[in-house]
Design a protein around this motif. Structure first.
Motif, PDB file in Angstrom:
ATOM      1  N   GLU A 131       0.827  -1.203   0.000  1.00 18.31           N
ATOM      2  CA  GLU A 131       0.000   0.000   0.000  1.00 18.31           C
ATOM      3  C   GLU A 131       0.859   1.249   0.000  1.00 18.31           C
ATOM      4  O   GLU A 131       0.461   2.303  -0.478  1.00 18.31           O
ATOM      5  N   GLY A 132       2.077   1.132   0.554  1.00 19.91           N
ATOM      6  CA  GLY A 132       2.958   2.285   0.633  1.00 19.91           C
ATOM      7  C   GLY A 132       3.240   2.720   2.055  1.00 19.91           C
ATOM      8  O   GLY A 132       3.833   3.773   2.274  1.00 19.91           O
ATOM      9  N   GLN A 133       2.826   1.913   3.053  1.00 22.40           N
ATOM     10  CA  GLN A 133       3.143   2.221   4.442  1.00 22.40           C
ATOM     11  C   GLN A 133       4.658   2.284   4.636  1.00 22.40           C
ATOM     12  O   GLN A 133       5.168   3.125   5.365  1.00 22.40           O
ATOM     13  N   LYS A 134       5.343   1.370   3.989  1.00 21.30           N
ATOM     14  CA  LYS A 134       6.807   1.378   3.976  1.00 21.30           C
ATOM     15  C   LYS A 134       7.294   1.741   2.574  1.00 21.30           C
ATOM     16  O   LYS A 134       8.172   2.587   2.410  1.00 21.30           O
ATOM     17  N   GLY A 135       6.743   1.060   1.608  1.00 19.07           N
ATOM     18  CA  GLY A 135       7.131   1.304   0.225  1.00 19.07           C
ATOM     19  C   GLY A 135       6.193   0.588  -0.720  1.00 19.07           C
ATOM     20  O   GLY A 135       5.257  -0.099  -0.301  1.00 19.07           O
ATOM     21  N   GLN A 136       6.440   0.734  -1.999  1.00 12.09           N
ATOM     22  CA  GLN A 136       5.629   0.080  -3.017  1.00 12.09           C
ATOM     23  C   GLN A 136       6.530  -0.325  -4.173  1.00 12.09           C
ATOM     24  O   GLN A 136       7.227   0.510  -4.754  1.00 12.09           O
ATOM     25  N   VAL A 137       6.514  -1.632  -4.484  1.00  4.85           N
ATOM     26  CA  VAL A 137       7.312  -2.152  -5.584  1.00  4.85           C
ATOM     27  C   VAL A 137       6.375  -2.483  -6.739  1.00  4.85           C
ATOM     28  O   VAL A 137       5.179  -2.722  -6.539  1.00  4.85           O
ATOM     29  N   TYR A 138       6.917  -2.537  -7.954  1.00  2.00           N
ATOM     30  CA  TYR A 138       6.073  -2.627  -9.146  1.00  2.00           C
ATOM     31  C   TYR A 138       6.367  -3.891  -9.950  1.00  2.00           C
ATOM     32  O   TYR A 138       7.529  -4.270 -10.145  1.00  2.00           O
ATOM     33  N   ILE A 139       5.289  -4.525 -10.392  1.00  2.00           N
ATOM     34  CA  ILE A 139       5.376  -5.765 -11.158  1.00  2.00           C
ATOM     35  C   ILE A 139       4.892  -5.490 -12.584  1.00  2.00           C
ATOM     36  O   ILE A 139       3.841  -4.857 -12.784  1.00  2.00           O
ATOM     37  N   PHE A 140       5.651  -5.964 -13.552  1.00  2.00           N
ATOM     38  CA  PHE A 140       5.283  -5.728 -14.954  1.00  2.00           C
ATOM     39  C   PHE A 140       5.686  -6.934 -15.798  1.00  2.00           C
ATOM     40  O   PHE A 140       6.434  -7.816 -15.352  1.00  2.00           O
ATOM     41  N   TYR A 141       5.154  -6.981 -16.999  1.00  5.05           N
ATOM     42  CA  TYR A 141       5.498  -8.038 -17.951  1.00  5.05           C
ATOM     43  C   TYR A 141       6.471  -7.488 -18.986  1.00  5.05           C
ATOM     44  O   TYR A 141       6.289  -6.382 -19.494  1.00  5.05           O
ATOM     45  N   HIS A 142       7.493  -8.291 -19.295  1.00  2.00           N
ATOM     46  CA  HIS A 142       8.425  -7.952 -20.366  1.00  2.00           C
ATOM     47  C   HIS A 142       8.748  -9.225 -21.126  1.00  2.00           C
ATOM     48  O   HIS A 142       9.220 -10.213 -20.548  1.00  2.00           O
ATOM     49  N   ASN A 143       8.447  -9.222 -22.412  1.00  3.86           N
ATOM     50  CA  ASN A 143       8.626 -10.415 -23.249  1.00  3.86           C
ATOM     51  C   ASN A 143       7.914 -11.631 -22.652  1.00  3.86           C
ATOM     52  O   ASN A 143       8.439 -12.756 -22.666  1.00  3.86           O
ATOM     53  N   GLY A 144       6.732 -11.393 -22.092  1.00  8.49           N
ATOM     54  CA  GLY A 144       5.932 -12.483 -21.545  1.00  8.49           C
ATOM     55  C   GLY A 144       6.328 -12.957 -20.170  1.00  8.49           C
ATOM     56  O   GLY A 144       5.703 -13.881 -19.635  1.00  8.49           O
ATOM     57  N   LYS A 150      13.287  -2.564 -10.821  1.00  6.28           N
ATOM     58  CA  LYS A 150      14.585  -2.302 -10.213  1.00  6.28           C
ATOM     59  C   LYS A 150      14.471  -1.281  -9.086  1.00  6.28           C
ATOM     60  O   LYS A 150      15.305  -1.249  -8.173  1.00  6.28           O
ATOM     61  N   VAL A 151      13.431  -0.452  -9.146  1.00  5.03           N
ATOM     62  CA  VAL A 151      13.271   0.613  -8.165  1.00  5.03           C
ATOM     63  C   VAL A 151      11.934   0.471  -7.436  1.00  5.03           C
ATOM     64  O   VAL A 151      10.971  -0.076  -7.973  1.00  5.03           O
ATOM     65  N   THR A 152      11.917   0.973  -6.212  1.00  5.11           N
ATOM     66  CA  THR A 152      10.742   0.955  -5.344  1.00  5.11           C
ATOM     67  C   THR A 152      10.494   2.367  -4.828  1.00  5.11           C
ATOM     68  O   THR A 152      11.447   3.125  -4.614  1.00  5.11           O
ATOM     69  N   PHE A 153       9.228   2.694  -4.630  1.00  3.22           N
ATOM     70  CA  PHE A 153       8.900   3.964  -3.991  1.00  3.22           C
ATOM     71  C   PHE A 153       8.901   3.766  -2.481  1.00  3.22           C
ATOM     72  O   PHE A 153       8.235   2.867  -1.965  1.00  3.22           O
ATOM     73  N   TYR A 154       9.682   4.604  -1.768  1.00  5.92           N
ATOM     74  CA  TYR A 154       9.765   4.501  -0.310  1.00  5.92           C
ATOM     75  C   TYR A 154       9.097   5.711   0.329  1.00  5.92           C
ATOM     76  O   TYR A 154       9.372   6.864  -0.032  1.00  5.92           O
ATOM     77  N   LYS A 155       8.228   5.434   1.291  1.00  3.50           N
ATOM     78  CA  LYS A 155       7.425   6.489   1.904  1.00  3.50           C
ATOM     79  C   LYS A 155       8.274   7.515   2.627  1.00  3.50           C
ATOM     80  O   LYS A 155       8.031   8.726   2.531  1.00  3.50           O
ATOM     81  N   THR A 156       9.285   7.049   3.385  1.00  4.96           N
ATOM     82  CA  THR A 156      10.081   7.956   4.212  1.00  4.96           C
ATOM     83  C   THR A 156      10.760   9.031   3.384  1.00  4.96           C
ATOM     84  O   THR A 156      10.787  10.208   3.758  1.00  4.96           O
TER      85      THR A 156
END
Length: 376
Positions: A131-144, A150-156
Motif C-alpha cells: 500500500e505504501g506504508q513502507k514502500g511500493q514495488v512494481y510488477i510488470f510483464y516484459h517479453n511475456g 529495479k526501483v521501489t517507492f519509499y514512503k520515508t
C-alpha cells in the motif's frame, strides 16, 4: 516446548541456519482435531480446494462491522490506477550510472521506462505490491515474463530507490537494468501472500485475482460457509477459524506463512536481515510456546483492525504477564516481574525499532527481550 526451542537453537548454531530443515509438525505439541470441515488445516497461501471464493462484499453482508478492508493487508496488492502514490506523484524519476528510470502516468496506464540515453524499454505496470506504508514495488510483464522493478517507492524519502535484495551495482545492460525476472514458483508465493485467489492448480492465474488480502485468505473461500449458514448448520460452519490454533502454530505456521516464521528462516539459502520477519523474531522471545496465548501475534494485533502505532497501547498487553508494580501479588496468570525502570512505553525498550537502511524504514523488533543499548 522450552527444551525443544533450546535444542533447535543449539543445532542452528552448529550447522548454520541455512542448512536446517526441521518440520513444524515435530515442534507443535497441540494440533487441531480432524473434523469434517472442508477447510481443515487451511493456510493463507493455500488454494481454493474446489470451493468458490465469494468476495469481501459478500462477507460484509453478515460481518458488517469488520474493518479489515481498511487495513494495509487489504491493500497488499493493487492496480496502478488505485495507487495513492501515483495519484500524488504522476511522475517519478531515478538515475544510476547511465540509466534513467521513470514512472509516469500515460492515459489510464502507469508506464515504467528505463533508458541508457540511446535505447529504452517501456512497459505498463501491471500490479503494485504494498500500500505504501513502507514502500511500493512494481510488477510488470516484459517479453511475456513477470518482472520486479529495479526501483521501489519509499514512503520515508517520498521517492524512488533500489528495490530490496536487488543489486545496487550499475547494471551491465539495459535488459538487466529494468529489474529482476520473477521465477514461476516465486511468483506463486508472492501473489499468494499479497492477493486473493490468484493461484489455481499451483499456477498463477492473475485473471482470477482479487486485490489485496481479503477475509478469504485467512478463513478460506466462503461458498460452503454461506451454504451452511443458509441451511442453519451452526455445528459445522465450513469456514476456517485460525483463532482455534495453539499459539505457537498460529504465530509460526499460520501468520508465519507470509510474515515468515522460524522454519522458513531456517531453510533460507542465504543470510538475510530477519528484523522484518515478526513471527521468527517472536520465536526467540521467552515463553513463546504452544500453550500461552498471551505471547502470540494476535495477543497484540487484531488482523481485522489497523495496526496501533501508539506505543502506550501495548502496555496493557505487557501487563497481561508482567506486574505493573513490584508490590502486586503474583497470580498464575500474571506472574512475570515488574520492570524496575518504567511502567509505560514498554515496547520502546524491549521491542526497539531497528533501522533497515536499504528500506528507508525502522522496523519494530518482535524479539521481546532486555536490549542493551549497544546491541540494537
Amino acid at each position: 516446548m522450552k527444551a525443544v526451542k533450546i535444542i533447535l537453537i543449539l543445532i542452528a548454531a552448529v550447522v548454520g541456519l541455512r542448512f536446517i530443515i526441521y518440520p513444524a509438525s515435530q515442534i507443535a505439541q497441540e494440533r487441531t482435531k480432524k473434523t469434517s470441515e472442508p477447510l481443515q488445516n487451511w493456510k493463507p497461501s493455500d488454494e481454493a480446494r474446489d470451493i468458490k471464493y465469494v468476495g469481501t462484499q459478500k462477507c460484509l453482508e453478515c460481518h458488517s462491522k469488520n474493518k479489515q478492508i481498511d487495513t494495509p493487508m487489504a491493500h497488499a496488492t493493487m492496480l496502478p490506477a488505485d495507487s495513492e502514490i501515483f495519484k500524488k506523484n504522476p511522475l517519478l524519476k531515478f538515475k544510476t550510472g547511465p540509466y534513467s528510470y521513470e514512472l509516469a502516468k500515460r492515459g489510464s496506464d502507469i508506464v515504467y521506462t528505463v533508458t541508457d540515453g540511446v535505447n529504452k524499454i517501456s512497459e505498463p505496470i501491471a500490479y503494485c505490491f504494498g500500500e505504501g506504508q513502507k514502500g511500493q514495488v512494481y510488477i510488470f510483464y516484459h517479453n511475456g515474463q513477470l518482472y520486479e522493478s529495479k526501483v521501489t517507492f519509499y514512503k520515508t524519502i517520498q521517492s524512488l530507490d533500489f528495490t530490496v535484495a536487488q543489486s545496487r551495482e550499475v547494471p551491465k545492460s539495459l535488459d538487466e537494468a529494468i529489474g529482476r525476472p520473477i521465477p514461476a514458483d516465486e511468483a506463486v508465493n508472492c501473489f499468494s501472500c499479497h492477493s486473493t485467489a490468484a493461484v489455481q492448480n499451483k499456477q498463477l492465474k492473475p485473471s482470477n485475482m482479487t486485490q489485496g488480502i481479503s477475509c478469504e485468505v485467512c478463513h478460506g473461500p466462503g461458498e460452503e460457509h454461506i451454504n451452511a449458514v443458509k441451511a442453519g448448520d451452526v455445528k459445522n460452519l465450513r469456514i476456517y477459524n485460525p483463532d482455534k490454533l495453539p499459539p505457537f502454530d498460529l504465530s509460526q505456521e499460520f501468520c508465519g506463512t507470509c510474515h515468515v516464521g522460524f522454519e522458513k528462516v531456517l531453510t533460507m539459502e542465504k543470510d538475510v536481515e530477519t528484523i522484518r520477519f515478526q513471527p521468527y523474531r517472536l520465536f526467540n522471545s521467552a515463553k513463546h510456546d504452544t500453550t500461552d496465548p498471551r505471547l502470540s501475534c494476535v495477543a497484540c494485533h487484531d488482523p481485522h483492525e489497523k495496526t496501533q502505532r501508539d506505543p502506550t497501547f501495548y502496555d496493557a498487553k505487557c501487563f497481561a504477564c508482567h506486574l505493573s508494580n513490584p508490590g502486586e501479588a503474583k497470580t498464575p496468570k500474571r506472574n512475570a516481574p515488574a520492570c524496575p525502570v518504567s511502567r509505560q512505553n514498554c515496547v520502546s525498550c524491549h521491542m526497539p525499532k531497528t533501522d533497515v537502511p536499504e528500506m528507508h524504514f525502522k522496523f519494530t523488533d518482535h524479539w521481546i527481550h532486555i536490549v542493551k543499548p549497544d546491541k540494537r
